[in-house]
Design a protein around this motif. Sequence first.
Motif, PDB file in Angstrom:
ATOM      1  N   GLU A 103      49.421  10.294 -36.213  1.00 30.84           N
ATOM      2  CA  GLU A 103      48.733   9.236 -36.983  1.00 30.84           C
ATOM      3  C   GLU A 103      48.867   7.892 -36.273  1.00 30.84           C
ATOM      4  OE1 GLU A 103      49.275  10.845 -41.595  1.00 30.84           O
ATOM      5  OE2 GLU A 103      50.890   9.720 -40.658  1.00 30.84           O
ATOM      6  N   LYS A 104      50.070   7.620 -35.768  1.00 32.07           N
ATOM      7  CA  LYS A 104      50.283   6.337 -35.096  1.00 32.07           C
ATOM      8  C   LYS A 104      49.452   6.273 -33.812  1.00 32.07           C
ATOM      9  CE  LYS A 104      53.614   3.368 -32.856  1.00 32.07           C
ATOM     10  NZ  LYS A 104      54.966   3.149 -32.351  1.00 32.07           N
ATOM     11  N   ASN A 105      49.480   7.349 -33.052  1.00 34.88           N
ATOM     12  CA  ASN A 105      48.767   7.392 -31.781  1.00 34.88           C
ATOM     13  C   ASN A 105      47.262   7.155 -31.951  1.00 34.88           C
ATOM     14  OD1 ASN A 105      48.578   7.796 -29.006  1.00 34.88           O
ATOM     15  ND2 ASN A 105      47.955   9.917 -29.322  1.00 34.88           N
ATOM     16  N   GLY A 116      59.515   6.433 -35.396  1.00 37.63           N
ATOM     17  CA  GLY A 116      59.106   5.430 -34.423  1.00 37.63           C
ATOM     18  C   GLY A 116      60.265   4.694 -33.791  1.00 37.63           C
ATOM     19  N   PHE A 117      59.996   3.487 -33.301  1.00 42.18           N
ATOM     20  CA  PHE A 117      61.007   2.710 -32.581  1.00 42.18           C
ATOM     21  C   PHE A 117      60.655   1.233 -32.705  1.00 42.18           C
ATOM     22  CE2 PHE A 117      58.769   1.163 -28.758  1.00 42.18           C
ATOM     23  CZ  PHE A 117      57.573   1.844 -28.919  1.00 42.18           C
ATOM     24  N   GLY A 118      61.474   0.406 -32.100  1.00 41.36           N
ATOM     25  CA  GLY A 118      61.179  -1.021 -32.019  1.00 41.36           C
ATOM     26  C   GLY A 118      60.926  -1.653 -33.382  1.00 41.36           C
ATOM     27  N   TYR A 119      59.794  -2.314 -33.507  1.00 41.84           N
ATOM     28  CA  TYR A 119      59.456  -3.066 -34.720  1.00 41.84           C
ATOM     29  C   TYR A 119      58.677  -2.215 -35.729  1.00 41.84           C
ATOM     30  CZ  TYR A 119      60.710  -7.037 -31.752  1.00 41.84           C
ATOM     31  OH  TYR A 119      61.386  -7.919 -30.936  1.00 41.84           O
ATOM     32  N   ASP A 120      58.586  -0.908 -35.488  1.00 43.22           N
ATOM     33  CA  ASP A 120      57.783  -0.031 -36.357  1.00 43.22           C
ATOM     34  C   ASP A 120      58.079  -0.191 -37.851  1.00 43.22           C
ATOM     35  OD1 ASP A 120      56.282   0.979 -34.316  1.00 43.22           O
ATOM     36  OD2 ASP A 120      57.251   2.937 -34.238  1.00 43.22           O
ATOM     37  N   PRO A 121      59.350  -0.286 -38.272  1.00 42.23           N
ATOM     38  CA  PRO A 121      59.618  -0.368 -39.718  1.00 42.23           C
ATOM     39  C   PRO A 121      59.078  -1.636 -40.400  1.00 42.23           C
ATOM     40  CG  PRO A 121      61.597   0.279 -38.519  1.00 42.23           C
ATOM     41  CD  PRO A 121      60.598  -0.183 -37.491  1.00 42.23           C
ATOM     42  N   TYR A 174      58.006 -11.677 -24.627  1.00 42.75           N
ATOM     43  CA  TYR A 174      59.468 -11.608 -24.806  1.00 42.75           C
ATOM     44  C   TYR A 174      59.880 -10.599 -25.880  1.00 42.75           C
ATOM     45  CZ  TYR A 174      59.075 -15.898 -22.175  1.00 42.75           C
ATOM     46  OH  TYR A 174      58.768 -16.794 -21.194  1.00 42.75           O
ATOM     47  N   THR A 175      58.929  -9.765 -26.341  1.00 36.53           N
ATOM     48  CA  THR A 175      59.184  -8.862 -27.470  1.00 36.53           C
ATOM     49  C   THR A 175      60.441  -8.007 -27.288  1.00 36.53           C
ATOM     50  OG1 THR A 175      56.831  -8.777 -28.018  1.00 36.53           O
ATOM     51  CG2 THR A 175      58.189  -6.988 -28.848  1.00 36.53           C
ATOM     52  N   ALA A 176      60.624  -7.450 -26.087  1.00 35.85           N
ATOM     53  CA  ALA A 176      61.747  -6.524 -25.859  1.00 35.85           C
ATOM     54  C   ALA A 176      63.095  -7.234 -25.927  1.00 35.85           C
ATOM     55  CB  ALA A 176      61.593  -5.824 -24.513  1.00 35.85           C
ATOM     56  N   ARG A 177      63.108  -8.552 -25.655  1.00 38.03           N
ATOM     57  CA  ARG A 177      64.400  -9.270 -25.645  1.00 38.03           C
ATOM     58  C   ARG A 177      64.446 -10.390 -26.682  1.00 38.03           C
ATOM     59  NH1 ARG A 177      62.483 -12.161 -20.142  1.00 38.03           N
ATOM     60  NH2 ARG A 177      60.512 -11.114 -20.281  1.00 38.03           N
ATOM     61  N   ASP A 233      52.222   0.019 -17.763  1.00 38.69           N
ATOM     62  CA  ASP A 233      51.768  -0.605 -19.008  1.00 38.69           C
ATOM     63  C   ASP A 233      52.784  -1.632 -19.485  1.00 38.69           C
ATOM     64  OD1 ASP A 233      53.842   0.878 -20.062  1.00 38.69           O
ATOM     65  OD2 ASP A 233      52.673   1.801 -21.650  1.00 38.69           O
ATOM     66  N   ASP A 234      52.302  -2.548 -20.290  1.00 33.81           N
ATOM     67  CA  ASP A 234      53.193  -3.539 -20.883  1.00 33.81           C
ATOM     68  C   ASP A 234      52.680  -3.849 -22.280  1.00 33.81           C
ATOM     69  OD1 ASP A 234      55.552  -5.185 -20.253  1.00 33.81           O
ATOM     70  OD2 ASP A 234      54.231  -6.845 -20.780  1.00 33.81           O
ATOM     71  N   SER A 235      53.607  -3.868 -23.237  1.00 34.84           N
ATOM     72  CA  SER A 235      53.205  -4.069 -24.630  1.00 34.84           C
ATOM     73  C   SER A 235      54.075  -5.121 -25.298  1.00 34.84           C
ATOM     74  CB  SER A 235      53.386  -2.778 -25.450  1.00 34.84           C
ATOM     75  OG  SER A 235      52.675  -1.729 -24.887  1.00 34.84           O
ATOM     76  N   GLY A 236      53.629  -5.586 -26.449  1.00 39.72           N
ATOM     77  CA  GLY A 236      54.446  -6.502 -27.222  1.00 39.72           C
ATOM     78  C   GLY A 236      53.778  -6.850 -28.528  1.00 39.72           C
ATOM     79  N   SER A 238      47.241   3.176 -32.731  1.00 38.71           N
ATOM     80  CA  SER A 238      48.137   2.195 -32.107  1.00 38.71           C
ATOM     81  C   SER A 238      47.514   1.523 -30.890  1.00 38.71           C
ATOM     82  CB  SER A 238      49.454   2.850 -31.698  1.00 38.71           C
ATOM     83  OG  SER A 238      49.280   3.579 -30.493  1.00 38.71           O
ATOM     84  N   HIS A 239      48.051   0.360 -30.573  1.00 43.42           N
ATOM     85  CA  HIS A 239      47.685  -0.402 -29.379  1.00 43.42           C
ATOM     86  C   HIS A 239      47.801   0.479 -28.132  1.00 43.42           C
ATOM     87  CE1 HIS A 239      51.812  -0.476 -30.540  1.00 43.42           C
ATOM     88  NE2 HIS A 239      52.239  -0.937 -29.384  1.00 43.42           N
ATOM     89  N   ARG A 240      48.910   1.233 -28.028  1.00 42.10           N
ATOM     90  CA  ARG A 240      49.130   2.045 -26.828  1.00 42.10           C
ATOM     91  C   ARG A 240      48.129   3.201 -26.769  1.00 42.10           C
ATOM     92  NH1 ARG A 240      53.723   2.714 -27.675  1.00 42.10           N
ATOM     93  NH2 ARG A 240      54.608   0.954 -26.584  1.00 42.10           N
ATOM     94  N   GLY A 241      47.908   3.857 -27.910  1.00 42.87           N
ATOM     95  CA  GLY A 241      46.945   4.966 -27.956  1.00 42.87           C
ATOM     96  C   GLY A 241      45.560   4.485 -27.541  1.00 42.87           C
ATOM     97  N   GLY A 255      59.033  10.056 -22.073  1.00 44.08           N
ATOM     98  CA  GLY A 255      58.148   9.983 -23.242  1.00 44.08           C
ATOM     99  C   GLY A 255      56.813   9.353 -22.875  1.00 44.08           C
ATOM    100  N   LYS A 256      56.887   8.284 -22.062  1.00 45.19           N
ATOM    101  CA  LYS A 256      55.655   7.611 -21.630  1.00 45.19           C
ATOM    102  C   LYS A 256      54.842   8.523 -20.718  1.00 45.19           C
ATOM    103  CE  LYS A 256      56.337   2.659 -22.091  1.00 45.19           C
ATOM    104  NZ  LYS A 256      56.339   1.341 -21.458  1.00 45.19           N
ATOM    105  N   LEU A 257      55.540   9.298 -19.875  1.00 41.18           N
ATOM    106  CA  LEU A 257      54.842  10.213 -18.968  1.00 41.18           C
ATOM    107  C   LEU A 257      54.076  11.266 -19.778  1.00 41.18           C
ATOM    108  CD1 LEU A 257      54.304  11.233 -16.043  1.00 41.18           C
ATOM    109  CD2 LEU A 257      56.234  12.778 -16.376  1.00 41.18           C
ATOM    110  N   HIS A 313      49.764  -8.751 -34.427  1.00 35.26           N
ATOM    111  CA  HIS A 313      49.164  -7.596 -33.753  1.00 35.26           C
ATOM    112  C   HIS A 313      50.032  -7.150 -32.593  1.00 35.26           C
ATOM    113  CE1 HIS A 313      47.421 -10.969 -31.377  1.00 35.26           C
ATOM    114  NE2 HIS A 313      47.517 -10.124 -30.367  1.00 35.26           N
ATOM    115  N   PHE A 314      49.968  -5.848 -32.335  1.00 35.32           N
ATOM    116  CA  PHE A 314      50.559  -5.290 -31.126  1.00 35.32           C
ATOM    117  C   PHE A 314      49.475  -5.248 -30.072  1.00 35.32           C
ATOM    118  CE2 PHE A 314      53.995  -3.191 -33.630  1.00 35.32           C
ATOM    119  CZ  PHE A 314      55.059  -3.515 -32.817  1.00 35.32           C
ATOM    120  N   GLN A 315      49.887  -5.457 -28.849  1.00 36.73           N
ATOM    121  CA  GLN A 315      48.937  -5.429 -27.748  1.00 36.73           C
ATOM    122  C   GLN A 315      49.510  -4.615 -26.581  1.00 36.73           C
ATOM    123  OE1 GLN A 315      47.332  -9.386 -27.511  1.00 36.73           O
ATOM    124  NE2 GLN A 315      46.728  -9.024 -25.386  1.00 36.73           N
TER     125      GLN A 315
END
Length: 197
Positions: A172-174, A149-154, A84-87, A68-71, A177-180, A11-13, A115-117
């Motif tokens: 719309e998210k892209n 979506g995924f993660g904390y999206d809701p 530590y967002t993922a865990r 990339d790294d996000s949180g 979003s921080h990643r976009g 998906g990231k690729l 905020h997401f970064q």
Amino acid sequence: MKFVLASHNPGKLKEMQAVLGAVGVEVVLQSELGISVDVEENGTTFAENARLKAEAVCKASGLPAIADDSGLCVDALDGAPGVYTARYGGEGLDDQGRYRFLLENLKGAENRAAHFQTAISCIFPDGRELTAQGRCDGVIAKAPAGSDGFGYDPVFFLPALGKTFAQLTAEEKNAISHRGQALRAFAQVLKEHLEGV
Ligand code: IMP
């Protein structure tokens, strides 16, 4: 020029190719090259973690590597969960468990700003590094809404849109979003760099 993405996630690729295709570079997953290094993400910032991953995969492949790294950073929690967002909440939790843990920790909090970064690092075999960042501001909702979506999206609510990330289409998210944002900034930096080489 061929680049390797420090990830096993197709998906990231796809996201990366969609943006970097216009720059005329080829991107492959580290798994496509048989590279299995999994770096311990023990940096104190997103940028440091992205660099650690890119460095390791660049070294293992001999190719320029992108990571990339996000949180999520919550003001009332002094920027936690941050790197530590993922865990967050411990290894045993799934996405829903993690955002419920977050809602629990914010119970009664007036200030719900967050905020997401995303940080992106690209390391070349000669040690050059290109970086880019993206950020998306919002608030942590009092209850989850939406199913995409995924993660904390809701629970990540965008006051300007009146919706959570999980209520937006992928497009719309892209767009916000921080990643976009980080990806588009990175494409620009890479384009300028390659034109100047
Ligand atoms: P990663 O560095 O992209 O793997 O992101 C780390 C963690 O941050 C993920 O496991 C998710 O929990 C969270 N995260 C990152 N981006 C998003 C997003 O766009 N929506 C919801 N959660 C996200």
